[in-house]
Design a protein around this motif. Sequence first.
Motif, PDB file in Angstrom:
ATOM      1  N   UNK A 242      46.983  18.229  27.162  1.00 30.05           N
ATOM      2  CA  UNK A 242      45.915  19.067  26.876  1.00 30.05           C
ATOM      3  C   UNK A 242      46.017  18.995  25.146  1.00 30.05           C
ATOM      4  N   UNK A 243      47.173  18.824  24.539  1.00 28.98           N
ATOM      5  CA  UNK A 243      47.068  18.715  22.984  1.00 28.98           C
ATOM      6  C   UNK A 243      46.380  17.176  22.729  1.00 28.98           C
ATOM      7  N   UNK A 248      41.862  14.206  20.447  1.00 28.55           N
ATOM      8  CA  UNK A 248      40.837  13.277  20.442  1.00 28.55           C
ATOM      9  C   UNK A 248      39.560  13.971  19.930  1.00 28.55           C
ATOM     10  N   UNK A 249      39.310  15.162  20.909  1.00 31.85           N
ATOM     11  CA  UNK A 249      37.929  15.622  20.466  1.00 31.85           C
ATOM     12  C   UNK A 249      37.730  16.181  18.940  1.00 31.85           C
ATOM     13  N   UNK A 250      38.955  16.923  18.437  1.00 30.07           N
ATOM     14  CA  UNK A 250      38.902  17.234  17.210  1.00 30.07           C
ATOM     15  C   UNK A 250      38.762  16.247  16.059  1.00 30.07           C
ATOM     16  N   UNK A 251      39.425  14.891  16.511  1.00 27.00           N
ATOM     17  CA  UNK A 251      39.483  13.726  15.528  1.00 27.00           C
ATOM     18  C   UNK A 251      37.761  13.462  15.462  1.00 27.00           C
ATOM     19  N   UNK A 281      38.676  17.520   1.587  1.00 23.71           N
ATOM     20  CA  UNK A 281      38.922  18.984   1.959  1.00 23.71           C
ATOM     21  C   UNK A 281      38.179  19.421   3.221  1.00 23.71           C
ATOM     22  N   UNK A 282      37.196  18.720   3.771  1.00 24.65           N
ATOM     23  CA  UNK A 282      36.757  19.113   4.990  1.00 24.65           C
ATOM     24  C   UNK A 282      37.965  18.667   6.053  1.00 24.65           C
ATOM     25  N   UNK A 283      38.163  17.590   6.106  1.00 23.93           N
ATOM     26  CA  UNK A 283      39.187  16.736   6.987  1.00 23.93           C
ATOM     27  C   UNK A 283      40.390  17.850   7.053  1.00 23.93           C
ATOM     28  N   UNK A 284      40.966  17.850   5.948  1.00 23.95           N
ATOM     29  CA  UNK A 284      42.003  18.769   5.619  1.00 23.95           C
ATOM     30  C   UNK A 284      41.952  20.126   6.383  1.00 23.95           C
ATOM     31  N   UNK A 285      41.107  20.693   5.866  1.00 24.00           N
ATOM     32  CA  UNK A 285      40.760  22.037   6.274  1.00 24.00           C
ATOM     33  C   UNK A 285      40.366  22.098   8.030  1.00 24.00           C
ATOM     34  N   UNK A 286      39.628  21.308   8.556  1.00 26.29           N
ATOM     35  CA  UNK A 286      39.568  21.239   9.885  1.00 26.29           C
ATOM     36  C   UNK A 286      40.502  20.971  10.626  1.00 26.29           C
ATOM     37  N   UNK A 685      42.486  28.382  15.556  1.00 21.86           N
ATOM     38  CA  UNK A 685      41.133  27.434  15.351  1.00 21.86           C
ATOM     39  C   UNK A 685      40.038  27.946  14.488  1.00 21.86           C
ATOM     40  N   UNK A 686      39.565  29.472  14.538  1.00 20.19           N
ATOM     41  CA  UNK A 686      38.594  29.897  13.745  1.00 20.19           C
ATOM     42  C   UNK A 686      38.774  29.555  12.432  1.00 20.19           C
ATOM     43  N   UNK A 687      39.846  29.435  11.757  1.00 16.50           N
ATOM     44  CA  UNK A 687      40.012  29.280  10.502  1.00 16.50           C
ATOM     45  C   UNK A 687      39.752  27.696  10.216  1.00 16.50           C
ATOM     46  N   UNK A 688      40.163  26.864  10.997  1.00 16.17           N
ATOM     47  CA  UNK A 688      39.846  25.564  10.837  1.00 16.17           C
ATOM     48  C   UNK A 688      38.333  25.111  11.057  1.00 16.17           C
TER      49      UNK A 688
END
Length: 889
Positions: A242-243, A248-251, A281-286, A685-688
Amino acid sequence: MNTTTVTGPPHQCTYAQAAWDLGTDPDLGVSSGEAAARLARHGPNVLPEARRRGPVARFLLQFHSPLIYVLLVSAVITGALGEHVDAAVILGVVIVNAVVGFVQEARAERALAALAAMTRTVATAVRDGRPARLPSEELVRGDLVLLEAGDRIPADLRLVRTRELKVDESALTGESAPVAKTPEALGEAILADRRNMAHSGTFVTYGRGAGLVTATGAGTEIGLVHRLVGSATSVQTPLTRKIARFSRVVTVAILALAALTFGVGVLRGQPVSDMLTAAVALAVGAIPEGLPAVVTITLAFGVARMVRRNAIVRRLPAVETLGSTTVICTDKTGTLTRNQMTVTGIAAGGRLYEVTGTGYAPHGEIRSAGRPVAPAGHPALRECLLAGLACNDARITEDGDHWDLVGDPTEGALVVSAAKAGFDRAPGRLDTITFSSERQYMATLHEDGLIYAKGSLERILAMSDGRLGADGGIEPLDAGAITEIAHAYGRQALRVLALARAEADPAADRLTEPPRLVFLGLLAMHDPPREEAARAVRACRTAGIQVKMITGDHAATARAIGERIGLEGEVMTGADLAAAPDGELPAAVERTAVFARVSPAQKLRLVQALQARSHVIAMTGDGVNDAPALKQADIGVAMGRDGTEVAKESADMILTDDDFASIEAAVEEGRGVFDNLVKFIVWALPANISLGLVLVAAILAGGELPIMPVQVLWLNMTAVLVLGLPFAVEPRDEDIMRRPPRDPALPLITGRLTARILLVSVILLAGAFGLFHWEQTHDASLAEARTIVVNVFAMTLLAYLFNCLSLERPMLWHGIRRNPWVGAGALALIAIQALYTYVPAMNGLFRSAPLGLGAWVHIAAVAALAYALVELTKRAARPSPSPRQDLRP
């Protein structure tokens, strides 16, 4: 490996035929010169080394993950832009995760090495007509090997002569009792029934013998197990699957979003360097950098709790896998039973007696019709117990409050039953006729002039002329009635021994063949089920987990034990499994509760059949024969006390007490770990997501970035970790073992929880982006506005933490009471954010600025709104009759 073939299976030939096929002499073996030639031709008697990746390759493979690739690229870009602190933090997180994975994989690589080491020993072989001690690696096919009690058998042997030879084959076949061996030829026979063969890796427990080497190295039966272990695939756990899917989806989403924002910004005329900073910043934050750390810590806490419940986990993801388990395949001996033979019934003098107590501790009593009896008033009972004590080579020893057996388990049971009646010493022994499979009895001559004998019912009855009656007198022998009693014991899966006595010639000091005997009675014994096993089986069934018993015992014995612990259903034997077509086997295995006389290859096939029906399998075992199935299963569980090193190295988890109840406890812990991981992910997840959305909104609006990369890292490595750690020690829900197993096909996060994550993300986006512009329009500096954004995220996550302590019901104050780490984490976050906001050194490093009271009121309002809206959605979505639907399949 020796590849010479013979005209037929060695166990089906006479030993003379086998010697002819092997080109050897059954009395002299092979010469030194011939042995050297065969060794050079076919290679040493060792298992082949498996090809393995080197340490450098294994370490580099730890970076083979889409999210890791994104983080590495982000670190390079950040370093190129001069943000060295940001780059160092990103690289540090990546390297720590790689080191942890490398260490875990290195430990798992030792299974095949342990299996190969089992066959390395010293053997006595006849070379040039003389016995010689030589390393087992130098044995060749045709060598004549001499065996004595205590020897580890160095290769597969066709026995040519035996003298009271017994071999412990439990590690290979699962047969719990030592097997008596014979040199006689056999017909077709499964591995466990080949009485004229001795196999590599097993042990001689009694007697002596000699055998011709028929197979060495990979050609042995243990070599077959080696190949099966090598061919069994290591199965990903449900969590890692699952992880991986989630990663893959998040990437893909992060890359698409970063590319979009970079392109839009450049097209709108913004500097490329600024857009690169924004994209990083977007990549590191997400990317949830804190996720691997908290997952590892949560699993580690689960491991610590399981150690206290007698289970040691070798691979951290195995903790969660237990929570997904739908089928437990368990061994019988030592896991569901005590692995201690115990006399439970006695038939003597026409009466039946019950013996209480279990194991080798001599605590219990003898009863008749439910009442304790004194053996002194029951002559036949007394003589029966004395015969079992006298005609015996075993003894029990006390070590503190623990009792150990020295000798044969069956004889140990006789010693213990006599001790329960107060008998601890037999008359001095003058001579012995030892037990053999041909003789089927043992007899001893004693100083008081009596001969005692024990053995199979048929043999003792044939040697007896009368029976000792209840009053001590001699009565006619009713063989039919005694046989019926024995059959009744047999239907209860009890093993029966017959006992008898005779008076010896007063002048005799040697024993040849005993005279005609007086039948004394029957002692019925079994390996008793653990008291807690039946309860644990019921708990598993309540939790929706199937339990299947796999044993090397005969079908009748396996069925009876299964019924006693609550396993009712069909029984399949190894022969049934072998005959079942591949297409029909999964359905047949599904409806079967007990498997008897199963070979190593069949255990592996059984696990694969269950996995074909999408089951998550926990497989227990203790022997070499269990290693392939342990590796193939989703989680392999080895026995810590009596398990072989091969089984332990192939397994994911080891039971320190060899008790099935500990597996049930581990399943409970595994489910709790998964619950806590889901709660953490729903919370984090909401924070990211909202960090990425805030940055996208700022770029699309064409203004300043509301949060910088270094501030994103601050949030991910402080707020997420400080508030995420309490999830690792969150107590289990009370009804956790009344839920069905999770469907492995379901996603990590259900639709309802996804909606909740998106709701909180929108609140964070609106609150952070809105306050950022509000404060700037009311004369706040850019540093102050960004500090407000960071604190909006931190305080909203704090409020949302209390939403996530339970995913279905409110748990504000109760959550603090039952988990003190929640309160500690909240106070720690407030302190850390105060330092971030007001300490000048932190202001310089992270570009923050002090805030006034009004700003904190606005921040608190966003956090309170988020908490209230989530609780309203939980109340609206919670079905009244069945709680905790979010965590159920």
